[in-house]
Design an enzyme around this catalytic site. Structure first.
Site, PDB file in Angstrom:
ATOM      1  N   ARG A 131       0.610  -1.144  -0.020  1.00  0.00           N
ATOM      2  CA  ARG A 131      -0.073   0.180  -0.276  1.00  0.00           C
ATOM      3  C   ARG A 131       0.684   1.340   0.068  1.00  0.00           C
ATOM      4  NH1 ARG A 131      -4.115  -1.544   4.661  1.00  0.00           N
ATOM      5  NH2 ARG A 131      -2.337  -2.186   5.747  1.00  0.00           N
ATOM      6  N   THR A 183      10.926  -7.414  12.504  1.00  0.00           N
ATOM      7  CA  THR A 183      10.252  -6.622  11.413  1.00  0.00           C
ATOM      8  C   THR A 183       9.461  -5.569  12.322  1.00  0.00           C
ATOM      9  OG1 THR A 183       8.205  -7.890  11.885  1.00  0.00           O
ATOM     10  CG2 THR A 183       9.942  -8.853  10.120  1.00  0.00           C
ATOM     11  N   ASN A 234       2.601 -12.892   1.304  1.00  0.00           N
ATOM     12  CA  ASN A 234       3.277 -12.461   2.629  1.00  0.00           C
ATOM     13  C   ASN A 234       2.609 -11.209   3.506  1.00  0.00           C
ATOM     14  OD1 ASN A 234       5.499 -11.669   4.376  1.00  0.00           O
ATOM     15  ND2 ASN A 234       5.149  -9.744   3.126  1.00  0.00           N
ATOM     16  N   TYR A 241      -5.422 -12.639  15.395  1.00  0.00           N
ATOM     17  CA  TYR A 241      -4.202 -13.017  14.469  1.00  0.00           C
ATOM     18  C   TYR A 241      -4.164 -14.639  14.528  1.00  0.00           C
ATOM     19  CZ  TYR A 241       0.626 -12.823  12.938  1.00  0.00           C
ATOM     20  OH  TYR A 241       1.872 -12.879  12.392  1.00  0.00           O
ATOM     21  N   LYS A 281      -4.348 -16.859  11.073  1.00  0.00           N
ATOM     22  CA  LYS A 281      -3.043 -17.545  10.730  1.00  0.00           C
ATOM     23  C   LYS A 281      -3.353 -19.005  10.728  1.00  0.00           C
ATOM     24  CE  LYS A 281       0.103 -14.416   9.903  1.00  0.00           C
ATOM     25  NZ  LYS A 281       0.790 -14.371   8.590  1.00  0.00           N
TER      26      LYS A 281
END
Length: 240
Positions: free
Chosen positions: A34, A173, A75, A138, A142
């Protein structure tokens, strides 16, 4: 002959490492996300094609597939830590839209154009294989990604295509940084202690590097992984 590779969420973290590794092998890499500036930073003169797109939007995902790809790495994902009682419906829907529906839309659009030898690879998580406190949305998303991968793997096997998931633990990350900041805010601990808490389930006792995850992705995309299908490859230092 260079393969055509698409990496979603290529603007940072795991997606950036994956895209750069494929580019380093001479593959023709397209990255989407984005943020156009983040995509350009990932490219850094490597000759990648950058496409701005929201992978939770059906039309935008469809527009990415104006060409076939040999390897598609789903991803892109998102999620915030929150107790179930504090998780709003908006938070829940947003997490599933990006983290699960985005993979569905990406794989569904990829398959009609993908030929034998194609590779579909989703970035899952150790949360695809176990639950955890304060990550209900989450973990649910997943888990859904892994169920999707295992089902698609059955559908595409006879076409010479494989579908697999890479399931890392906490990776160094921006998402891990936000998780550490959340612990710092809630518990009043220093950053070093917050990071140590994130790593507490990893026997190696450190954050995983994006490059370590990328190496697993490149393996699953390799000819040597032709018989690896429907697999959850954990990159977690022995957590699972």
């Amino acid at each position: 002959m260079a393969r055509r590779v698409l990496v979603t969420g290529g603007g940072s973290g795991i997606g950036r490492a994956v895209a750069r590794d494929f580019a380093a092998t001479g593959d023709a890499v397209t990255i989407c996300g984005r943020n156009a500036e983040a995509l350009a930073e990932t490219d850094g003169g490597r000759g990648m094609t950058c496409r701005v797109a929201d992978i939770s939007d059906e039309a935008q995902v469809g527009a990415l597939f104006d060409r076939p790809y040999d390897v598609v790495v789903a991803n892109a994902g998102a999620g915030n830590a929150a107790k179930l009682a504090d998780t709003t419906l908006e938070d829940w829907n947003r997490t599933l839209a990006v983290t699960l529906t985005g993979v569905f839309l990406t794989f569904r659009a990829a398959l009609p154009l993908m030929g034998p030898g194609g590779r579909l690879i989703a970035i899952g998580s150790t949360a695809s294989l176990q639950g955890g406190s304060n990550i209900a949305a989450y973990a649910a998303a997943k888990h859904g990604v892994l169920g999707l991968v295992r089902s698609v793997a059955k559908e595409v096997a006879k076409k010479g295509i494989t579908c697999n998931a890479v399931c890392p633990g906490f990776v160094d990350t921006p998402m891990a940084a936000r998780a550490a900041e959340g612990l710092m805010s809630r518990l009043g601990v220093a950053r070093e202690e917050a990071v140590a808490m994130l790593c507490s389930n990893n026997p190696v006792n450190r954050l995983i590097t994006p490059e370590e995850v990328a190496s697993s992705v490149l393996y699953l995309a390799s000819p040597g992984a032709a018989m690896v299908n429907g697999h959850a490859l954990t990159v977690s230092g022995g957590e699972l």
